[in-house]
Design a protein around this motif. Structure first.
Motif, PDB file in Angstrom:
ATOM      1  N   GLN A  10       0.811  -1.209   0.000  1.00 18.71           N
ATOM      2  CA  GLN A  10       0.000   0.000   0.000  1.00 18.71           C
ATOM      3  C   GLN A  10       0.846   1.261   0.000  1.00 18.71           C
ATOM      4  OE1 GLN A  10      -3.499   0.039   2.589  1.00 18.71           O
ATOM      5  NE2 GLN A  10      -2.935   2.106   3.224  1.00 18.71           N
ATOM      6  N   ASN A  11       1.942   1.257   0.743  1.00 16.51           N
ATOM      7  CA  ASN A  11       2.795   2.446   0.814  1.00 16.51           C
ATOM      8  C   ASN A  11       3.372   2.807  -0.552  1.00 16.51           C
ATOM      9  OD1 ASN A  11       2.381   2.774   3.545  1.00 16.51           O
ATOM     10  ND2 ASN A  11       4.210   1.614   4.134  1.00 16.51           N
TER      11      ASN A  11
ATOM     12  N   THR B 196       0.579   4.531  -2.462  1.00 16.95           N
ATOM     13  CA  THR B 196       0.324   5.847  -1.876  1.00 16.95           C
ATOM     14  C   THR B 196       1.390   6.860  -2.290  1.00 16.95           C
ATOM     15  OG1 THR B 196      -0.806   4.882   0.035  1.00 16.95           O
ATOM     16  CG2 THR B 196       0.072   7.107   0.290  1.00 16.95           C
TER      17      THR B 196
ATOM     18  N   TYR C 160      -6.461   6.911  -5.726  1.00 15.46           N
ATOM     19  CA  TYR C 160      -5.630   7.011  -4.532  1.00 15.46           C
ATOM     20  C   TYR C 160      -6.397   6.539  -3.296  1.00 15.46           C
ATOM     21  CZ  TYR C 160      -3.266   9.214  -0.572  1.00 15.46           C
ATOM     22  OH  TYR C 160      -2.663   9.448   0.639  1.00 15.46           O
TER      23      TYR C 160
ATOM     24  N   SER D 226      -5.860   3.208  -1.134  1.00 15.88           N
ATOM     25  CA  SER D 226      -5.389   3.420   0.228  1.00 15.88           C
ATOM     26  C   SER D 226      -6.389   2.983   1.284  1.00 15.88           C
ATOM     27  CB  SER D 226      -5.039   4.898   0.441  1.00 15.88           C
ATOM     28  OG  SER D 226      -4.007   5.306  -0.435  1.00 15.88           O
TER      29      SER D 226
END
Length: 360
Positions: free
Chosen positions: A185-186, A189, A224, A228
């Motif tokens: 996920q990072n 992001t 996004y 996220s």
């Protein structure tokens, strides 16, 4: 009203986020041009897709029929069949074509399960630039595995002077997937922030393309937030009202993002008006109003942006000013808390005291 014609479930790619290729339709099952001609006139945009639509031997006939029924025909293709695509572009220069890319060469071919797929896509794009067609571009399905290539693909599109469209992974009946998910996920992001900033700082020579980049920056906020937090932020979904899908078997459905297809009727045996005004269609629209998938598809997002233009314009203007002042972009689309799909009991995303978006 817009439409999507899924001309075939046959596909020559084996994409990681889509299993259509495992459930191909047979040629004798697929809708024929006379069935497609039963679609209403005066539509806005019709997306001609698949599977891979260029596998249809009568694809030129389908384009010819749809060309007369709408303001703009959009063809989604992986670019393998260069000669056929170029022939259609020469015959119908008013259409738009989007060629799928999932990353730079090695990554693209890995994610799409193809051999020399990037080469075919780029070769087709270069050949299309020699024709009279002007609305051409690449498209990408964003995930954690290709997010790092987003800005590079955008730079490629800018250098060629072509469009660059985005979507993200979904699980649904159409994709035959229930296990698509963001693992890193990072990565998504961070790369999405960088990509959105690149769109807002568009270096396009054409004002039209710069404006489209800015609007796509706002749309990518949906991607996004979807990546996220699992939710987008559109006010309501109007699938089945503002747009519909025609599948290879003649079924009319509201969208391609639901778990179950939701069939309103079949164009092989009914007229479009009979289907559109049927009890099945009315019930499906009720179901759509209560749908909580909150997808990040441009098909429904486009109408939401059109109905809420000030929200879009204000966010773009605010963030372009922030960039000019050397500040980071704001990823909150409305400047406060917002309720997804207008459902009071739906999870709410709001700003906490430390200025991070949190899901409650």
């Amino acid at each position: 009203m817009n439409a999507s014609v899924i001309s075939t479930f046959r596909c020559n790619a084996k994409c990681h986020m889509c299993n259509i290729w495992q459930f191909p339709s047979s040629k004798n099952q697929e809708i024929t041009p006379d069935i497609v001609s039963k679609l209403p006139d005066g539509l806005g945009r019709i997306n001609l897709s698949g599977g891979e639509p260029m596998l249809r031997e009568d694809i030129e006939d389908l384009v010819g029929i749809l060309y007369k029924k709408c303001r703009k025909v959009e063809i989604s293709t992986n670019g393998f069949y260069t000669d056929k695509i170029v022939k259609i572009a020469n015959e119908y220069p008013g259409i738009m074509i989007r060629i799928s890319l999932e990353g730079l060469p090695a990554l693209n071919d890995s994610l799409r399960g193809t051999k020399n797929g990037f080469d075919h896509a780029l070769r087709t794009m270069l050949e299309l630039k020699k024709t009279k067609i002007r609305d051409i571009g690449f498209s990408v399905v964003i995930c954690d595995r290709n997010a790092a290539d987003l800005v590079h693909l955008y730079d490629l599109a800018v250098s060629l002077g072509v469009e660059f469209a985005q979507s993200t992974m979904h699980n649904s009946w159409y994709f035959h997937k229930s296990d698509n998910r963001i693992v890193e996920q990072n990565v998504v992001t961070n790369e999405m922030k960088r990509f959105i900033k690149s769109l807002l700082s568009s270096r396009r020579q054409s004002l039209k393309l710069r404006l489209k980049d800015w609007l796509r920056a706002f749309f990518n906020l949906r991607i996004y937030h979807h990546a996220s937090y699992g939710y987008s932020y559109q006010n309501s979904c109007t699938a089945g009202s503002d747009l519909f899908f025609l599948d290879p078997f003649g079924n009319i459905s509201p969208c391609n993002g639901s778990d179950e297809q939701g069939i309103m009727g079949n164009l092989k045996y009914q007229s479009f008006d009979e289907i559109w005004n049927s009890e099945e269609a009315i019930q499906i629209r009720r179901n759509v109003k209560n749908c909580r998938k909150d997808c990040a598809f441009i098909g429904t997002a486009r109408f939401d942006m059109l109905r809420n233009p000030l929200r879009t314009i204000n966010w773009i203007a605010k963030n372009k000013i922030r960039i000019m002042r050397g500040r980071d972009i704001c990823l909150d689309p409305v400047g406060g808390k917002f309720i997804v799909n207008g459902l009071d009991d739906h999870p709410v995303v709001e700003r906490s005291e430390n200025k991070k978006l949190v899901m409650k």
